[in-house]
Enzyme design. Structure first.
Site, PDB file in Angstrom:
ATOM      1  N   ASP A  37       0.868  -1.186   0.000  1.00 26.22           N
ATOM      2  CA  ASP A  37       0.000   0.000   0.000  1.00 26.22           C
ATOM      3  C   ASP A  37       0.895   1.223   0.000  1.00 26.22           C
ATOM      4  O   ASP A  37       2.085   1.128   0.339  1.00 26.22           O
ATOM      5  CB  ASP A  37      -0.907   0.005   1.257  1.00 26.22           C
ATOM      6  N   ASN A  90      -5.609  -4.879  -6.498  1.00 29.65           N
ATOM      7  CA  ASN A  90      -6.830  -4.320  -5.908  1.00 29.65           C
ATOM      8  C   ASN A  90      -6.773  -2.825  -5.643  1.00 29.65           C
ATOM      9  O   ASN A  90      -7.813  -2.175  -5.553  1.00 29.65           O
ATOM     10  CB  ASN A  90      -7.078  -5.087  -4.596  1.00 29.65           C
ATOM     11  N   TYR A 156     -13.298   6.679 -13.561  1.00 29.67           N
ATOM     12  CA  TYR A 156     -13.416   5.450 -12.765  1.00 29.67           C
ATOM     13  C   TYR A 156     -14.072   4.342 -13.598  1.00 29.67           C
ATOM     14  O   TYR A 156     -13.574   3.214 -13.666  1.00 29.67           O
ATOM     15  CB  TYR A 156     -14.254   5.734 -11.500  1.00 29.67           C
ATOM     16  N   LYS A 160     -12.337   0.805 -14.883  1.00 25.71           N
ATOM     17  CA  LYS A 160     -12.813  -0.523 -14.472  1.00 25.71           C
ATOM     18  C   LYS A 160     -13.232  -1.355 -15.686  1.00 25.71           C
ATOM     19  O   LYS A 160     -13.066  -2.575 -15.692  1.00 25.71           O
ATOM     20  CB  LYS A 160     -13.953  -0.389 -13.458  1.00 25.71           C
ATOM     21  N   ILE A 189     -19.620  -1.514  -1.404  1.00 26.53           N
ATOM     22  CA  ILE A 189     -19.126  -2.271  -0.250  1.00 26.53           C
ATOM     23  C   ILE A 189     -18.728  -1.274   0.836  1.00 26.53           C
ATOM     24  O   ILE A 189     -18.103  -0.247   0.545  1.00 26.53           O
ATOM     25  CB  ILE A 189     -17.886  -3.113  -0.665  1.00 26.53           C
ATOM     26  N   THR A 191     -16.593   0.302   2.907  1.00 27.89           N
ATOM     27  CA  THR A 191     -15.153   0.495   3.139  1.00 27.89           C
ATOM     28  C   THR A 191     -14.911   1.991   3.340  1.00 27.89           C
ATOM     29  O   THR A 191     -15.816   2.804   3.081  1.00 27.89           O
ATOM     30  CB  THR A 191     -14.326   0.024   1.916  1.00 27.89           C
TER      31      THR A 191
HETATM   32  P1  NAD Z   1     -10.145   1.831   0.221  1.00 30.34           P
HETATM   33  O1  NAD Z   1      -9.969   3.268  -0.075  1.00 30.34           O
HETATM   34  O2  NAD Z   1     -10.676   1.414   1.537  1.00 30.34           O
HETATM   35  O3  NAD Z   1      -8.775   1.038  -0.036  1.00 30.34           O
HETATM   36  C1  NAD Z   1      -7.977   1.287  -1.162  1.00 30.34           C
HETATM   37  C2  NAD Z   1      -6.520   1.149  -0.763  1.00 30.34           C
HETATM   38  O4  NAD Z   1      -5.725   1.348  -1.944  1.00 30.34           O
HETATM   39  C3  NAD Z   1      -6.075   2.196   0.263  1.00 30.34           C
HETATM   40  O5  NAD Z   1      -5.425   1.586   1.347  1.00 30.34           O
HETATM   41  C4  NAD Z   1      -5.143   3.100  -0.512  1.00 30.34           C
HETATM   42  O6  NAD Z   1      -4.110   3.663   0.268  1.00 30.34           O
HETATM   43  C5  NAD Z   1      -4.598   2.129  -1.566  1.00 30.34           C
HETATM   44  N1  NAD Z   1      -4.036   2.819  -2.709  1.00 30.34           N
HETATM   45  C6  NAD Z   1      -4.522   3.928  -3.341  1.00 30.34           C
HETATM   46  N2  NAD Z   1      -3.676   4.303  -4.309  1.00 30.34           N
HETATM   47  C7  NAD Z   1      -2.641   3.428  -4.298  1.00 30.34           C
HETATM   48  C8  NAD Z   1      -1.473   3.289  -5.064  1.00 30.34           C
HETATM   49  N3  NAD Z   1      -1.153   4.149  -6.034  1.00 30.34           N
HETATM   50  N4  NAD Z   1      -0.636   2.251  -4.790  1.00 30.34           N
HETATM   51  C9  NAD Z   1      -0.926   1.387  -3.790  1.00 30.34           C
HETATM   52  N5  NAD Z   1      -2.014   1.490  -3.017  1.00 30.34           N
HETATM   53  C10 NAD Z   1      -2.861   2.481  -3.276  1.00 30.34           C
HETATM   54  O7  NAD Z   1     -11.089   1.291  -0.941  1.00 30.34           O
HETATM   55  P2  NAD Z   1     -11.824  -0.115  -1.164  1.00 30.34           P
HETATM   56  O8  NAD Z   1     -13.264   0.171  -1.195  1.00 30.34           O
HETATM   57  O9  NAD Z   1     -11.279  -1.183  -0.308  1.00 30.34           O
HETATM   58  O10 NAD Z   1     -11.379  -0.350  -2.684  1.00 30.34           O
HETATM   59  C11 NAD Z   1     -10.528  -1.394  -3.093  1.00 30.34           C
HETATM   60  C12 NAD Z   1     -10.760  -1.651  -4.570  1.00 30.34           C
HETATM   61  O11 NAD Z   1     -12.132  -2.048  -4.742  1.00 30.34           O
HETATM   62  C13 NAD Z   1     -10.581  -0.432  -5.466  1.00 30.34           C
HETATM   63  O12 NAD Z   1      -9.971  -0.837  -6.677  1.00 30.34           O
HETATM   64  C14 NAD Z   1     -11.993   0.042  -5.720  1.00 30.34           C
HETATM   65  O13 NAD Z   1     -12.115   0.750  -6.923  1.00 30.34           O
HETATM   66  C15 NAD Z   1     -12.710  -1.284  -5.768  1.00 30.34           C
HETATM   67  N6  NAD Z   1     -14.162  -1.219  -5.547  1.00 30.34           N
HETATM   68  C16 NAD Z   1     -14.658  -0.744  -4.379  1.00 30.34           C
HETATM   69  C17 NAD Z   1     -16.033  -0.706  -4.197  1.00 30.34           C
HETATM   70  C18 NAD Z   1     -16.663  -0.211  -2.926  1.00 30.34           C
HETATM   71  O14 NAD Z   1     -17.889   0.000  -2.931  1.00 30.34           O
HETATM   72  N7  NAD Z   1     -15.937  -0.040  -1.839  1.00 30.34           N
HETATM   73  C19 NAD Z   1     -16.879  -1.150  -5.219  1.00 30.34           C
HETATM   74  C20 NAD Z   1     -16.327  -1.630  -6.400  1.00 30.34           C
HETATM   75  C21 NAD Z   1     -14.948  -1.670  -6.550  1.00 30.34           C
END
Ligand code: NAD
Length: 252
Positions: A37, A90, A156, A160, A189, A191
């Site tokens: 991260d 991710n 975004y 995706k 989700i 988060t």
């Molecule tokens: P989150 O913000 O809780 O976690 C994302 C993590 O990625 C963070 O810890 C952040 O520091 C890290 N990050 C950001 N830029 C980075 C980089 N350049 N290099 C390394 N790490 C980096 O978000 P989340 O909800 O857990 O999302 C995780 C994945 O799931 C993402 O790709 C997001 O697009 C996808 N997603 C999330 C949802 C949702 O509803 N939460 C829905 C669909 C997809």
């Protein structure tokens, strides 16, 4: 789950949300995990939680857009744990909420760089290590936004959709070599990413939950289950798939 125990996994964006839940699930199934991260505190906290539960994990500060960091991530898995079996690409950001007529070039570049180029670089560096190891499984985080359009999120949504293209292409190229490549498409989700959106627009999140046939938002652990299953031998004939985990949101 079949075939996860004793494997070695990389989880990017493992310091929060879906990444943390998945790193924790891999470890509880007996895998050794490299958590990466840009958020050092978050990543170290994930490793502490895994170790407190008796699992094995290492944190590496790594930016998925930095080629040297991505290479170092794979080297850490190989040097620390002897190889690479699973990778969960991710890390991602939501970017600015603006209509297609207002999106800035800088927001476009940043979202595409992290969400799409980051996955491309991950796959590119992970494949040789997996080939060396006789096979493996990669899962990339897409989204229902990889399948549908959503207002005010053009970079975004484009990123995706692109992740699904990368996933299908690598699956076609490498499945005969024993490397399965799949994507997971989460719905909304609970988060920190969603907490940020809720702060901006609380009503939108309530409406999304109400519009989800299951009647609520998802938990990160529900995505972790899908990811670890996709990496397991139980999914041995699944490759190039976009597994939707969204409480029925996108089938209406
Ligand atoms: P989150 O913000 O809780 O976690 C994302 C993590 O990625 C963070 O810890 C952040 O520091 C890290 N990050 C950001 N830029 C980075 C980089 N350049 N290099 C390394 N790490 C980096 O978000 P989340 O909800 O857990 O999302 C995780 C994945 O799931 C993402 O790709 C997001 O697009 C996808 N997603 C999330 C949802 C949702 O509803 N939460 C829905 C669909 C997809």
């Amino acid at each position: 789950m079949n075939g996860i125990s004793d494997g070695v996994a990389i989880v990017t964006g493992g310091g929060s949300g879906i990444g943390r839940a998945t790193a924790t699930r891999f470890a509880s199934e007996g895998a050794r995990v490299v958590v990466t991260d840009v958020d050092v505190d978050g990543g170290e906290e994930t490793v502490s939680q895994i170790e407190a539960d008796g699992g094995e994990a290492t944190f590496l500060e790594a930016d998925v857009t930095d080629e040297d960091d991505v290479k170092a991530t794979v080297e850490t898995a190989v040097d620390t744990y002897g190889g690479l079996d699973f990778a969960f690409n991710n890390a991602g950001i939501e970017g600015a909420n603006e209509s297609s007529s207002q999106q800035s070039r800088s927001n476009w570049d940043q979202v595409i760089d992290i969400n799409l180029t980051g996955v491309f670089l991950g796959i590119r560096e992970q494949l040789p290590a997996m080939l060396e190891d006789g096979g493996g499984a990669i899962v990339n985080t897409a989204s229902v936004a990889g399948l549908l359009g959503f207002p005010n999120l053009s970079p975004y949504v484009a990123s995706k959709h692109g992740v699904l293209g990368l996933t299908k292409t690598a699956a076609v190229e490498f499945s005969a070599d024993g490397i399965r490549v799949n994507a997971v498409c989460p719905g909304v989700i609970e988060t920190p990413m969603v907490a940020r959106t809720r702060e901006e627009d609380p009503e939108m999140m309530e409406q999304t939950a109400a519009a989800t046939p299951i009647g609520r938002l998802g938990d990160p652990e529900e995505i972790a289950s899908a990811v670890v299953w996709l990496c397991s031998d139980d999914a041995s004939f699944v490759t190039g798939e976009s597994l939707v985990v969204d409480g029925g949101y996108s089938v209406q």
